[in-house]
Each structure stands twice: as C-alpha cells, then as structure tokens.
Enzyme design. Structure first.
Site, short mmCIF file in Angstrom:
data_model
loop_
_atom_site.label_atom_id
_atom_site.label_comp_id
_atom_site.label_asym_id
_atom_site.label_seq_id
_atom_site.Cartn_x
_atom_site.Cartn_y
_atom_site.Cartn_z
N SER A 93 0.84 -1.21 -0.01
CA SER A 93 0.13 0.19 0.05
C SER A 93 0.76 1.25 0.00
CB SER A 93 -1.05 -0.02 1.28
OG SER A 93 -0.17 -0.06 2.17
N THR A 195 -0.29 2.23 4.94
CA THR A 195 0.25 3.60 4.53
C THR A 195 1.16 4.10 5.64
OG1 THR A 195 -1.92 4.19 3.51
CG2 THR A 195 -0.61 6.16 4.63
N THR A 213 1.55 6.88 0.66
CA THR A 213 0.71 5.67 0.58
C THR A 213 0.40 5.67 -1.16
OG1 THR A 213 -1.46 4.99 0.87
CG2 THR A 213 -1.58 7.20 0.23
N ARG A 223 -8.57 8.74 -7.96
CA ARG A 223 -8.96 9.15 -6.48
C ARG A 223 -7.97 9.42 -5.79
NH1 ARG A 223 -7.55 6.71 -1.46
NH2 ARG A 223 -9.35 6.76 -0.09
N THR A 246 -4.19 6.92 9.09
CA THR A 246 -4.40 5.78 8.14
C THR A 246 -5.73 5.09 8.02
OG1 THR A 246 -3.27 3.67 7.87
CG2 THR A 246 -3.52 4.12 9.89
N GLY A 247 -6.02 4.59 7.03
CA GLY A 247 -7.42 3.89 6.94
C GLY A 247 -8.14 4.65 5.70
C1 SD4 Z 1 -6.23 6.56 1.69
N1 SD4 Z 1 -5.69 6.68 3.93
O1 SD4 Z 1 -5.90 6.59 0.49
C2 SD4 Z 1 -5.32 6.10 2.73
C3 SD4 Z 1 -5.07 4.71 2.65
C4 SD4 Z 1 -4.33 4.01 3.78
O2 SD4 Z 1 -3.15 2.27 4.80
O3 SD4 Z 1 -4.38 4.51 4.86
N2 SD4 Z 1 -4.04 2.71 3.95
O4 SD4 Z 1 -7.43 6.76 1.88
#
Ligand code: SD4
Length: 335
Positions: A93, A195, A213, A223, A246-247
C-alpha cells in the site's frame, strides 16, 4: 456493470453525515483513556529524539532514528524513514509494489511538513518510487505546495528522479484476481492498510512529519485520499505537536482529522485523548463505522504520544530511548 458494482460498494463505506456532539466523555472513550494513562508522560521532561509511525514499520523507524542519532533534522528523519517503506515491494500500500487502481495503474500520494509549517505534496503520481522525496522538493524548490499526476511526475524527472515501473508481478497478479469480481470492499486491517504516517522530534525538539501511500487498492482512477492532504492525513505545528492518519481516507478528509488533533492538543488535550476525540467524531458521523478502519497517531511538544483506532488491529511503531517497539493501539469498537 462492473463499474456500477464498484461504485455501489464504494458508497457502502461513504459517509452518512449526522449532526453530532463531541464524543468526549462517552463510555468507550473513558475506558480507553484509563487503559492508556500509563503511556502518557507526566513529568516536565521533554522526550527527544523520538519517532512514531503507523503500523509495524520497524525498519522505517530504525532508519529515521539513525538519522536523528546523526544529528539530522526531524524532516530528514521522516523522509528517510518513509523511503524505506516506499522501496519495499512487500508493502502493497506504499510506493513500489503498491496495489494499483481499478485500471492497473499504481498512483502514489505523499506529503511532508516541516517545523516552520511548510508543506509539500504530490498526488496521483505514477512511475516514481519516492513520492515523499518529490513532496519535499515541491516544498523546498517550488512556489507551490501540491503537484498532481503528470505534472508531479514531470517535475520529479526534472529533479533527477528515475522513472520506474511500480507495478510488481505480485501486485499485478492480485489486481488480475480482483478483476474477476471487481468487487470493491475495504476489509478492515487486511486489504491495504499499511500507509505510513511518521512523526519525529529531533535533538533540538523540533517536529516534522510525512505520510505516503498508494491509497486504496483498486480505487477509481484519479481518486485521492487523505494522506497527501494537509490537515487530513498529516498536520504539524511545531509549537504544539503533530498527527497523522491511516485508513479510509474519505472519512479522515471529511473531519480534517490531523488538524483537529493538533488543535485539540493546542487547547490542552493529551495526544491520546485528542486521537480518541478525532475517532469519536468519525464514529458520530458514520453509522457504518463498523465497515472501515481509521487509525491516528499523535505526538506533542513534550514527546507524549497517543494512538487510537476504530477497530482492533491497528499497530504503532515507536522508537525512543534506543528502543524500537510495536504496540497495539487502543480502539473504540469493543465487541
Ligand atoms: C487513503 N488513507 O488513501 C489512505 C489509505 C491507507 O493504509 O491509509 N491505507 O485513503
């Protein structure tokens, strides 16, 4: 049909906005705070140098620590630390080996912020392995803060960055497998949450941060998530502290989570409580919070740290006092 399916499923995890009061003081948060109180520094000593990062990224924090030990700035430390994950093809990722968008393109987002509040970012950039370093160049060598897509890539090349095919065989295979169903469904902690967001305090006590990321796997072309966006994926105020996320980026973006955490710390909240409050806001506004994961980490000027996530499974790596440790974060959704 496939496209429609994708959008329908993606909207499952988009956010229903409900007017909500502060979640501070709710039962879950009180419990979490008491569990974590021992982690907070109570004396007036400043803990430095220090590195903290999202997920289990010991090699990255070790690299950042090494830079700090050599007397380098927090800015150098976070850049060098993040580069470790960007170059690792096993981390699917971030950077090289990142999972592609739905059309098979690996597009990278990254940002960096220094002690003076300067910020640089690249979004949706292809073919360059170290977006965090390009982000730093944007910050230091252009009058801008954010470059996108081909413009970012061309700028990187003009600065001497090499073009690399970022789609590894493993990630290509995973994408081809995904295409059989084209079902977009974020899976908590499993699909693509690695990330790296990193915060550091150097020997001078100055704070910097970076976040990098490849975004959500099989995302729609173009996106962009929270990670490269100031105040959402990362925010630093050297007078107060820093935070990173993250997330599921859409949820972080809608609450400007990292800025929120730094502002809460400015008003006297501990990093731990500030992370809990930021997660609380997301929970209040998203009845479907069970469907996605968010994790925050934060550090204040004293070197106190905090972390909190919606679900179990978010890990934090911290390098301090010559020890590089992984800790499971406290979380909201205790079933
Ligand atoms: C996102 N926050 O592109 C990032 C993805 C992520 O661990 O954190 N992945 O939305």
């Amino acid at each position: 049909m496939k496209r429609r399916k994708f959008i329908q499923n993606a909207s499952l995890s988009s956010l229903g906005v409900v007017a909500g009061a502060s979640v501070i003081g709710c039962k879950e948060n009180k419990e979490a705070t008491s569990t974590l109180a021992s982690e907070e520094v109570t004396s007036n000593t400043i803990v430095k140098p220090l590195v903290i990062a999202t997920w289990n990224v010991n090699n990255a924090t070790a690299k950042a620590w090494e830079a700090l030990q050599q007397g380098k700035s927090a800015l150098d430390a976070v850049e060098q630390g993040c580069r470790v994950e960007e170059a690792d093809p096993k981390n699917q990722s971030v950077g090289y080996g990142g999972l592609p968008d739905r059309d098979g393109r690996v597009t990278l987002d990254a940002c960096i912020m220094n002690k003076d509040g300067d910020y640089g970012a690249v979004v949706c950039m292809q073919n360059i392995m170290h977006p965090v370093s390009v982000a730093r160049k944007v910050m230091e060598d252009t009058p801008h803060v954010l470059l996108a897509e081909v413009g970012a890539e061309e700028f990187a090349v003009s600065q001497g960055f090499e073009k690399t095919n970022l789609l590894t065989e493993a990630s290509k295979k995973a994408w081809e497998e995904w295409k059989k169903t084209s079902l977009y469904k974020p899976i908590i902690n499993i699909e693509n949450h690695d990330t790296i967001g990193m915060l550091a305090i150097d020997k001078n006590g100055d704070i910097s941060g970076a976040c990098t990321t490849s975004g959500l796997a099989y995302k729609m072309a173009g996106r962009i998530g929270d990670s490269p966006i100031i105040g959402s994926g990362l925010f630093i105020d050297n007078e107060v502290g820093g935070a990173t996320a993250t997330g599921l980026g859409e949820a972080v973006l809608k609450t400007v989570g990292s800025f929120l955490i730094v502002e809460l710390m400015r008003n006297g909240m501990s990093p731990q409580k500030a992370c809990e409050e930021a997660i609380g806001r997301i929970i209040k506004k998203n009845p479907n919070y069970e469907d996605f994961q968010i994790g925050y980490i934060a550090v204040n000027k004293k070197g106190e740290t905090g972390s909190y996530s919606i679900h179990e499974g978010f890990w934090v790596t911290k390098y301090v006092n010559d020890k590089n440790t992984n800790t499971a974060s406290e979380f909201y959704n205790k079933k």
